[in-house]
Write an enzyme that holds these catalytic residues in place. Structure first.
Site, short mmCIF file in Angstrom:
data_model
loop_
_atom_site.label_atom_id
_atom_site.label_comp_id
_atom_site.label_asym_id
_atom_site.label_seq_id
_atom_site.Cartn_x
_atom_site.Cartn_y
_atom_site.Cartn_z
N HIS A 75 17.91 33.66 -0.61
CA HIS A 75 18.43 32.58 -0.25
C HIS A 75 17.58 31.54 0.59
CE1 HIS A 75 23.04 33.77 -0.42
NE2 HIS A 75 22.25 34.15 -1.40
N ASP A 76 16.51 32.17 1.53
CA ASP A 76 15.58 31.41 2.05
C ASP A 76 14.47 30.72 1.02
OD1 ASP A 76 14.11 30.74 4.66
OD2 ASP A 76 12.53 31.97 3.83
N HIS A 203 20.83 43.77 -7.31
CA HIS A 203 22.18 43.97 -7.27
C HIS A 203 22.49 45.47 -7.41
CE1 HIS A 203 24.06 39.70 -8.06
NE2 HIS A 203 23.24 39.86 -6.98
N ASP A 221 27.59 48.70 -8.33
CA ASP A 221 27.36 49.77 -9.22
C ASP A 221 27.97 51.21 -8.48
OD1 ASP A 221 25.27 50.78 -7.68
OD2 ASP A 221 23.86 50.31 -9.34
N THR A 223 25.80 53.59 -7.57
CA THR A 223 24.91 54.15 -6.79
C THR A 223 24.40 53.17 -5.70
OG1 THR A 223 23.16 53.68 -8.43
CG2 THR A 223 24.23 56.04 -8.41
N ASP A 228 18.08 51.88 -8.96
CA ASP A 228 18.12 52.30 -10.46
C ASP A 228 19.05 51.49 -11.34
OD1 ASP A 228 20.99 52.62 -9.78
OD2 ASP A 228 20.88 54.88 -9.66
#
Length: 363
Positions: A75-76, A203, A221, A223, A228
């Site tokens: 965001h920066d 993400h 996800d 994990t 990964d």
């Protein structure tokens, strides 16, 4: 001070291939604390490292503060628009730390909800150690990722000025945007559709807090504490489950209980402009890490001349390796994958044994 796109790209690739040695292990300068580094300007960062790992990351953990810094670093930096500059307006300073320096303005942007406590904690670290906010955000990101198994060691360059202006509003792409809107915004900042997909490797460690409060910190996800390819695999699975009592903002059906699916991720995974790159990220943790490192190196110098910065990458620790192979989660098969790349077959990925997962909130 901006490089041409060609010279920036070349420099990023060179930087991405020149992997640093490790924390305090790659240079000829001995710091006051006894660490070895390549440049005396890097010595202060060993003190910042200890502070962050002990206090900010609560003992070098891969938990919520890492996820918050991954939002903050993006965001920066993405507050950077050559299109606005060409139109005679202020286009933003890029990776300049303005989200901290001008938090009274930027934290009011809807995309920055939930970041106040983290931004204020970082402000205190920056002031205590006398480092610029732009440098600190990049450093804290690289250090935080090093706490998550499988993460690449990110490049860290220091020397950004602490002089900044507030970012213009509406430059942060969000989960409710269309693919075209996301690619146009990222293209304005200099990123190709492939690089957009590469940056979304973040993400792999993500969860959501503000999109559906009923399932607070639901991971993206299975994990969320390991860097990964599961994020890329699982986003391609058919959406069949509503993980909360109702769907939240920009939320799509997910493949199993507890997992949150952002609409923008689902669309990018299936759009003709990005689907093949997305699929190519499913089968190799190594490829994913290399691509993410290169894209992050490019993002970290938005608004700056990388040749005017000092490479202190050797201060960054190395993450623990992740030797687990990518899998289709238990209870599902390749037939549950919505293959969206017409030019390449879906990679051969093993199916995990056991029942369909049910995920707990991310820590």
């Amino acid at each position: 001070m901006k490089l041409s796109l060609l010279s920036t790209f070349a420099a990023v690739i060179i930087g991405a291939l020149a992997l640093p040695q490790g924390p305090g292990g790659g240079g000829s300068v001995t710091c006051p604390g006894g660490q070895s580094t390549s440049n005396s300007q890097c010595c202060v960062w060993f003190d910042v490292l200890d502070d962050l790992q002990t206090n900010f990351y609560q003992g070098s953990k891969c938990e919520s503060p890492v996820r918050k810094i991954l939002r903050i670093v993006f965001h920066d930096a993405i507050g950077f628009s050559p299109a606005l500059t060409a139109a005679g307006q202020f286009g933003g300073g890029g990776a300049d730390g303005s989200i901290i320096a001008h938090s009274n303005i930027e934290l009011a942007f809807p995309a920055n909800g939930g970041l106040t406590d983290t931004v204020e904690a970082l402000r205190a670290v920056g002031i205590n150690h006398g480092v610029s906010f732009g440098d600190l955000i990049q450093f804290a990101t690289a250090v935080g990722m090093s706490n998550c198994p499988g993460s690449p060691r990110l490049e860290f360059l220091t020397g950004r000025s602490n002089s900044s202006q507030p970012s213009p509003p509406s430059l942060i792409p969000g989960p409710g945007n269309t693919v075209t809107a996301i690619l146009d915004r990222m293209g304005d900042a200099g990123f190709s559709p492939d690089e957009v997909v590469d940056l979304l490797a973040a993400h792999s460690l993500a969860s959501q807090e503000g999109l559906n409060s009923a399932i607070f910190r639901s991971p993206l996800d299975s994990t969320p504490q390991v860097f990964d390819t599961q994020f890329y695999i699982e986003t391609l699975l058919k959406g069949t489950t509503q993980p909360g009592p109702s769907l939240g903002f920009a939320e799509e059906l997910s493949p199993f209980p507890g997992e949150f699916r952002m609409r923008s991720d689902a669309l990018l995974a299936r759009d003709s402009r990005t689907a093949c790159r997305w699929q190519s990220m499913t089968s190799s943790n190594e490829v994913m890490g290399q691509r993410y490192r290169a894209a992050m190196a490019k993002m970290s110098v938005l608004g700056f001349d990388r040749n005017a910065l000092t490479d202190c990458s050797d201060v960054i620790p190395s993450a623990v390796s992740n030797n687990a192979a990518p899998v289709i989660p238990g209870g599902l098969t390749v037939d549950d994958i919505e293959v969206s790349c017409p030019s390449e077959p879906f990679p051969e990925i093993a199916t995990a044994s056991g029942p369909l997962p049910s995920l707990a909130p991310a820590p």
